[in-house]
Motif scaffolding. Structure first.
Motif, PDB file in Angstrom:
ATOM      1  N   TYR A  27       1.214 -11.517  -6.696  1.00  0.00           N
ATOM      2  CA  TYR A  27       0.376 -10.457  -6.121  1.00  0.00           C
ATOM      3  C   TYR A  27       1.169  -9.161  -6.168  1.00  0.00           C
ATOM      4  CZ  TYR A  27      -2.925  -8.254  -2.865  1.00  0.00           C
ATOM      5  OH  TYR A  27      -3.857  -7.444  -2.285  1.00  0.00           O
ATOM      6  N   THR A  28       0.619  -8.152  -6.824  1.00  0.00           N
ATOM      7  CA  THR A  28       1.369  -6.917  -7.096  1.00  0.00           C
ATOM      8  C   THR A  28       0.860  -5.755  -6.247  1.00  0.00           C
ATOM      9  OG1 THR A  28       1.768  -7.643  -9.366  1.00  0.00           O
ATOM     10  CG2 THR A  28       2.115  -5.311  -8.893  1.00  0.00           C
ATOM     11  N   ASN A  87      -3.049  -2.832 -13.481  1.00  0.00           N
ATOM     12  CA  ASN A  87      -3.959  -3.752 -12.784  1.00  0.00           C
ATOM     13  C   ASN A  87      -3.304  -4.350 -11.539  1.00  0.00           C
ATOM     14  OD1 ASN A  87      -6.453  -5.011 -12.454  1.00  0.00           O
ATOM     15  ND2 ASN A  87      -5.782  -6.875 -13.502  1.00  0.00           N
ATOM     16  N   ASP A  89      -2.779  -5.300  -7.627  1.00  0.00           N
ATOM     17  CA  ASP A  89      -3.746  -5.877  -6.698  1.00  0.00           C
ATOM     18  C   ASP A  89      -4.026  -4.966  -5.507  1.00  0.00           C
ATOM     19  OD1 ASP A  89      -4.111  -8.692  -7.845  1.00  0.00           O
ATOM     20  OD2 ASP A  89      -1.937  -8.534  -7.707  1.00  0.00           O
ATOM     21  N   ILE A 109      -9.649  -0.955  -6.731  1.00  0.00           N
ATOM     22  CA  ILE A 109      -8.414  -1.523  -6.181  1.00  0.00           C
ATOM     23  C   ILE A 109      -8.273  -1.107  -4.712  1.00  0.00           C
ATOM     24  CG2 ILE A 109      -5.887  -1.557  -6.359  1.00  0.00           C
ATOM     25  CD1 ILE A 109      -6.212  -0.897  -9.338  1.00  0.00           C
ATOM     26  N   LYS A 277      -4.336  -8.467   1.831  1.00  0.00           N
ATOM     27  CA  LYS A 277      -3.865  -9.499   0.896  1.00  0.00           C
ATOM     28  C   LYS A 277      -4.390 -10.877   1.289  1.00  0.00           C
ATOM     29  CE  LYS A 277       0.184 -11.796  -1.030  1.00  0.00           C
ATOM     30  NZ  LYS A 277      -0.496 -13.105  -0.876  1.00  0.00           N
TER      31      LYS A 277
END
Length: 333
Positions: A27-28, A87, A89, A109, A277
């Motif tokens: 997860y970025t 891209n 998260d 986003i 998240k």
């Protein structure tokens, strides 16, 4: 021998691609700030600490992409677009210019903002409950009224209060208008000098001193906060009382400051990021704000600027610098 070599090569490649896939699957979160202003650095540290305390470590179970705009609006816009192309998260936008850039770059986003004086002016929504579906965060409108009440107690005869501001930052313009409005309630005239970039802070502070002001109350903006010590130097050389709009300013030449704990603000922002998240929708999380006004005092600086604080404020203070040895500003002078 060739079979063994080929076998080892295949194993190596499999480890490489598996490792690469694992890294890309993390997860970025793209985190960016406008410049190196002390308050923005504290926010970033608070965000990362909140993630860490809740078991999220960079490179282990999340990936953090951290960027700094170095005070350039075009660079901040480029970073926001970079995050979209990567891209990521989630985007964590630290400062008003970063929030504005993120809002332009994406409507999909999730964007979690922090250290934004007026997120509604920046385009995040209409209210704490009525905001864009992908956006939430922590607003940082400073305690201007309380600051002026404090200044009037410390300097009862003050009539003209000076400040610098940055027209290219809508948060700075917002704070200037707020200072004018609140200043009138205390019979104060706000004398302002605009700057275009941080290289102008020193000269503009000297210009401000020449306008026959009684004190400086430096409103908090990203450009000036990064070069606050220049304001501190001018105030010291002219023995003019300097009050800061962010707590760390008492380390940089202000005799006093009322404001928020920006590390705490960052931590609160990090907790919101964790909620998103974990699956919560940003639109269901109200925009939050800070509540506890903290007071920092620098007694050696105050003495040089002709200011004495009441026992009441000495008792209320959350941090007091009592000696020049403990004052980064005086020890560096």
């Amino acid at each position: 021998m060739k079979k063994i070599t080929l076998f080892l090569l295949l194993i190596s490649l499999s480890f490489f691609f598996c490792g690469k896939k694992k890294y890309e699957d993390l997860y970025t979160i793209g985190i960016f700030q406008f410049n190196d202003a002390p308050h923005l650095n504290e926010v970033r540290k608070g965000v990362v600490r909140a993630l860490w305390d809740n078991g999220f470590q960079d490179g282990v179970n999340i990936q953090l992409e951290t960027r700094n705009g170095n005070g350039s609006t075009p660079e901040v816009q480029r970073i926001a677009q970079e995050f979209v192309e990567m891209n990521v998260d989630m985007i964590v936008a630290i400062s008003t210019p970063c929030l504005q850039a993120a809002l332009i770059a994406t409507h999909e986003i999730p964007i979690i903002f922090s250290s934004v004086a007026n997120p509604y002016l920046a385009g995040a929504g209409k209210s704490a409950q009525n905001h864009m579906r992908t956006v939430t965060g922590v607003a940082s409108k400073g305690p201007i009224r309380q600051s002026f009440a404090f200044i009037m107690e410390a300097l009862p005869g003050a009539k003209r209060i000076g400040t610098l501001w940055t027209p290219s930052e809508i948060n700075s313009e917002y704070y200037l208008e707020l200072a004018r409005r609140e200043g009138k309630k205390f019979g104060l005239e706000i004398v302002d000098v605009p700057i275009a970039n941080k290289s102008q802070v020193l000269h503009s502070a000297q210009v401000l001193i020449n306008k026959k002001i009684d004190a400086i109350y430096q409103i908090s903006d990203n450009t000036i906060n990064e070069s606050f010590q220049d304001v501190g130097n001018v105030a010291r050389e002219n023995a003019v009382p300097l009050f800061g709009g962010f707590l760390f300013s008492t380390q940089l030449g202000a005799c006093a400051a009322l404001g928020w704990d920006f590390f705490e603000m960052g931590y609160k922002t990090g907790e919101i990021a964790i909620r998103v998240k974990s699956g919560e929708n940003p639109v269901d999380i109200p925009i939050q704000s800070m509540s506890k006004v903290r007071i920092h005092l620098n007694l050696p600086v105050a003495e040089k600027q002709g200011i004495r604080f009441s026992d009441e404020y000495l008792k209320k203070a959350d941090e007091i610098i009592r000696s020049e040895n403990n004052s980064r500003f005086l020890s560096d002078s």
